[in-house]
Design a protein around this motif. Structure first.
Motif, PDB file in Angstrom:
ATOM      1  N   VAL A   1      43.296  11.874   2.536  1.00  0.00           N
ATOM      2  CA  VAL A   1      43.677  12.931   1.604  1.00  0.00           C
ATOM      3  C   VAL A   1      43.299  12.444   0.206  1.00  0.00           C
ATOM      4  N   GLY A   2      42.763  13.371  -0.609  1.00  0.00           N
ATOM      5  CA  GLY A   2      42.280  12.956  -1.919  1.00  0.00           C
ATOM      6  C   GLY A   2      42.396  14.050  -2.960  1.00  0.00           C
ATOM      7  N   TYR A   3      42.110  13.669  -4.189  1.00  0.00           N
ATOM      8  CA  TYR A   3      42.216  14.569  -5.340  1.00  0.00           C
ATOM      9  C   TYR A   3      40.854  14.667  -6.025  1.00  0.00           C
ATOM     10  N   TYR A   4      40.527  15.883  -6.501  1.00  0.00           N
ATOM     11  CA  TYR A   4      39.270  16.089  -7.227  1.00  0.00           C
ATOM     12  C   TYR A   4      39.493  17.173  -8.273  1.00  0.00           C
ATOM     13  N   SER A   5      39.028  16.927  -9.503  1.00  0.00           N
ATOM     14  CA  SER A   5      39.078  17.952 -10.552  1.00  0.00           C
ATOM     15  C   SER A   5      37.706  18.064 -11.185  1.00  0.00           C
ATOM     16  N   TRP A   6      37.377  19.275 -11.657  1.00  0.00           N
ATOM     17  CA  TRP A   6      36.026  19.484 -12.169  1.00  0.00           C
ATOM     18  C   TRP A   6      35.988  20.455 -13.335  1.00  0.00           C
TER      19      TRP A   6
ATOM     20  N   ASN B   1      39.450  24.575 -16.373  1.00  0.00           N
ATOM     21  CA  ASN B   1      38.973  23.659 -15.343  1.00  0.00           C
ATOM     22  C   ASN B   1      39.867  23.732 -14.107  1.00  0.00           C
ATOM     23  N   ARG B   2      39.318  23.311 -12.970  1.00  0.00           N
ATOM     24  CA  ARG B   2      40.010  23.419 -11.678  1.00  0.00           C
ATOM     25  C   ARG B   2      40.288  22.051 -11.076  1.00  0.00           C
ATOM     26  N   ASP B   3      41.249  22.032 -10.118  1.00  0.00           N
ATOM     27  CA  ASP B   3      41.441  20.835  -9.301  1.00  0.00           C
ATOM     28  C   ASP B   3      41.867  21.228  -7.894  1.00  0.00           C
ATOM     29  N   VAL B   4      41.729  20.288  -6.975  1.00  0.00           N
ATOM     30  CA  VAL B   4      42.140  20.496  -5.584  1.00  0.00           C
ATOM     31  C   VAL B   4      42.722  19.200  -5.026  1.00  0.00           C
ATOM     32  N   VAL B   5      43.630  19.337  -4.075  1.00  0.00           N
ATOM     33  CA  VAL B   5      44.061  18.225  -3.230  1.00  0.00           C
ATOM     34  C   VAL B   5      43.653  18.614  -1.815  1.00  0.00           C
ATOM     35  N   THR B   6      42.823  17.796  -1.186  1.00  0.00           N
ATOM     36  CA  THR B   6      42.284  18.180   0.120  1.00  0.00           C
ATOM     37  C   THR B   6      42.453  17.086   1.175  1.00  0.00           C
TER      38      THR B   6
ATOM     39  N   THR C   1      28.861   8.144 -10.683  1.00  0.00           N
ATOM     40  CA  THR C   1      27.610   7.896 -11.405  1.00  0.00           C
ATOM     41  C   THR C   1      26.699   9.114 -11.436  1.00  0.00           C
ATOM     42  N   TRP C   2      26.914  10.100 -10.530  1.00  0.00           N
ATOM     43  CA  TRP C   2      25.928  11.187 -10.457  1.00  0.00           C
ATOM     44  C   TRP C   2      26.514  12.595 -10.557  1.00  0.00           C
ATOM     45  N   ASP C   3      27.814  12.767 -10.361  1.00  0.00           N
ATOM     46  CA  ASP C   3      28.386  14.118 -10.339  1.00  0.00           C
ATOM     47  C   ASP C   3      28.708  14.565 -11.771  1.00  0.00           C
ATOM     48  N   PRO C   4      27.908  15.479 -12.347  1.00  0.00           N
ATOM     49  CA  PRO C   4      28.095  15.851 -13.752  1.00  0.00           C
ATOM     50  C   PRO C   4      29.319  16.729 -13.995  1.00  0.00           C
ATOM     51  N   ASN C   5      29.854  17.342 -12.930  1.00  0.00           N
ATOM     52  CA  ASN C   5      30.973  18.277 -13.097  1.00  0.00           C
ATOM     53  C   ASN C   5      32.339  17.618 -12.931  1.00  0.00           C
ATOM     54  N   MET C   6      32.361  16.393 -12.429  1.00  0.00           N
ATOM     55  CA  MET C   6      33.623  15.753 -12.082  1.00  0.00           C
ATOM     56  C   MET C   6      34.425  15.339 -13.313  1.00  0.00           C
ATOM     57  N   LEU C   7      35.713  15.687 -13.308  1.00  0.00           N
ATOM     58  CA  LEU C   7      36.642  15.191 -14.318  1.00  0.00           C
ATOM     59  C   LEU C   7      37.350  13.950 -13.799  1.00  0.00           C
TER      60      LEU C   7
ATOM     61  N   TYR D   1      51.565  15.338  -5.694  1.00  0.00           N
ATOM     62  CA  TYR D   1      50.448  15.859  -6.500  1.00  0.00           C
ATOM     63  C   TYR D   1      50.502  17.384  -6.591  1.00  0.00           C
ATOM     64  N   PRO D   2      51.539  17.916  -7.266  1.00  0.00           N
ATOM     65  CA  PRO D   2      51.640  19.366  -7.430  1.00  0.00           C
ATOM     66  C   PRO D   2      50.609  19.872  -8.447  1.00  0.00           C
ATOM     67  N   ALA D   3      50.477  21.195  -8.547  1.00  0.00           N
ATOM     68  CA  ALA D   3      49.581  21.782  -9.541  1.00  0.00           C
ATOM     69  C   ALA D   3      50.023  21.395 -10.948  1.00  0.00           C
ATOM     70  N   GLN D   4      49.033  21.186 -11.841  1.00  0.00           N
ATOM     71  CA  GLN D   4      49.309  20.816 -13.225  1.00  0.00           C
ATOM     72  C   GLN D   4      49.055  22.014 -14.141  1.00  0.00           C
ATOM     73  N   GLY D   5      49.770  22.052 -15.258  1.00  0.00           N
ATOM     74  CA  GLY D   5      49.671  23.199 -16.147  1.00  0.00           C
ATOM     75  C   GLY D   5      48.332  23.352 -16.835  1.00  0.00           C
ATOM     76  N   ASN D   6      47.634  22.233 -17.064  1.00  0.00           N
ATOM     77  CA  ASN D   6      46.384  22.319 -17.819  1.00  0.00           C
ATOM     78  C   ASN D   6      45.168  22.591 -16.942  1.00  0.00           C
ATOM     79  N   LEU D   7      45.366  22.648 -15.633  1.00  0.00           N
ATOM     80  CA  LEU D   7      44.281  22.924 -14.689  1.00  0.00           C
ATOM     81  C   LEU D   7      44.701  24.036 -13.738  1.00  0.00           C
ATOM     82  N   VAL D   8      43.733  24.796 -13.256  1.00  0.00           N
ATOM     83  CA  VAL D   8      44.011  25.811 -12.242  1.00  0.00           C
ATOM     84  C   VAL D   8      43.831  25.163 -10.869  1.00  0.00           C
ATOM     85  N   ARG D   9      44.848  25.201 -10.032  1.00  0.00           N
ATOM     86  CA  ARG D   9      44.761  24.613  -8.690  1.00  0.00           C
ATOM     87  C   ARG D   9      43.995  25.579  -7.775  1.00  0.00           C
TER      88      ARG D   9
END
Length: 264
Positions: free
Chosen positions: A100-105, A113-118, A80-86, A141-149
């Motif tokens: 362990v979780g996933y976040y892309s922004w 755009n970037r993503d991380v698994v942390t 509801t509040w994070d404007p950068n989150m994809l 959850y490997p790196a995806q081609g359309n995002l920079v890990r």
């Protein structure tokens, strides 16, 4: 971290706390106004260049430490509040105080755009709350081609109670966004984006109690592990994600309207 487990131990939390509160002169001030400060760490002289480390501190006078801690944990509220989150979701539970979780922004255009698994872990002691995360490799959850890990070496929050409705809130991050980013991006991150994000977090804290009252008010698995509905996972299935094992994307040619101003 012990060899027996990838999970952070007390020593890791203590070191993170030390960095958050450090008054050493290796920290260079980049921003200081409206109860907010931002520093970047200068590498020691004659050392090899290392990944940028940033520290942000807010003095919050109208939200308790416990509420700010809940805000950072609450994934449903973040939508509801994070404007950068994809996209953002929890993948699995590793222990009572780790998952362990996933976040892309979104990144400033025209960057990719970037993503991380942390792996995220947390600790509460007396009037101090700490949440830390670092990047891990997850087999599904490997790196995806359309995002920079991107890679978080160590990122987190230190929140200390200073009164019934006030706290000190510190964000510290050493992360490699990957890609050969132009100088204006690094400058903008510390001087423009970091204060903007922290202001969003503070506003989220102000509005959280009312929102939570309407949205499963008693559901807080970060405080009550028995409430978690996540599947459990053996931490041994994860390994630390090293930056050098990921592809670099050259974005130095990218231009920005503020490049000249931010690079000066």
């Amino acid at each position: 971290m012990t060899r027996a487990s990838i999970l952070p131990d007390d020593e890791v939390f203590a070191d993170f706390r030390r960095q958050c509160l450090s008054a050493e002169n290796c920290w260079q001030s980049k921003y200081n106004k409206n109860d907010m400060q931002v520093w970047i760490e200068n590498p020691p002289p004659n050392s090899a260049p290392k990944v940028h480390k940033i520290r942000c501190k807010m003095t919050i006078k109208d939200v308790s430490a416990a509420t700010m801690y809940d805000v950072i944990h609450d994934g449903e509220y973040r939508k509801t509040w994070d404007p950068n989150m994809l996209d953002s979701f929890d993948i699995a539970r590793l222990s009572d105080n780790a998952d362990v979780g996933y976040y892309s922004w979104n990144c400033p255009k025209p960057l990719k755009n970037r993503d991380v698994v942390t792996l995220r872990s947390w600790q509460v002691k007396d009037d101090e709350y700490i949440i830390i995360n670092f990047s891990v490799k997850h087999p599904k959850y490997p790196a995806q081609g359309n995002l920079v890990r991107a890679v978080s070496m160590l990122t987190g929050y230190y929140i200390k109670n200073t009164g019934p409705n006030s706290c000190t809130f510190i964000y510290l991050s050493q992360a490699d966004p990957k890609g050969s980013l132009p100088k204006w991006v690094v400058n903008k991150a510390s001087q423009v984006l970091a204060p903007r994000v922290l202001k969003s977090v503070h506003k989220a804290g102000q509005k959280y109690p009312e929102w939570k009252q309407q949205n499963k008010p008693n559901q807080k698995p970060w405080l009550h592990p028995e409430q978690s509905s996540l599947p459990t996972m053996n931490p041994a299935e994860l390994s630390i994600q090293r930056a050098d094992s990921l592809e670099n994307v050259d974005e130095t040619f990218k231009k920005d309207a503020q490049e000249n101003e931010d690079s000066s």
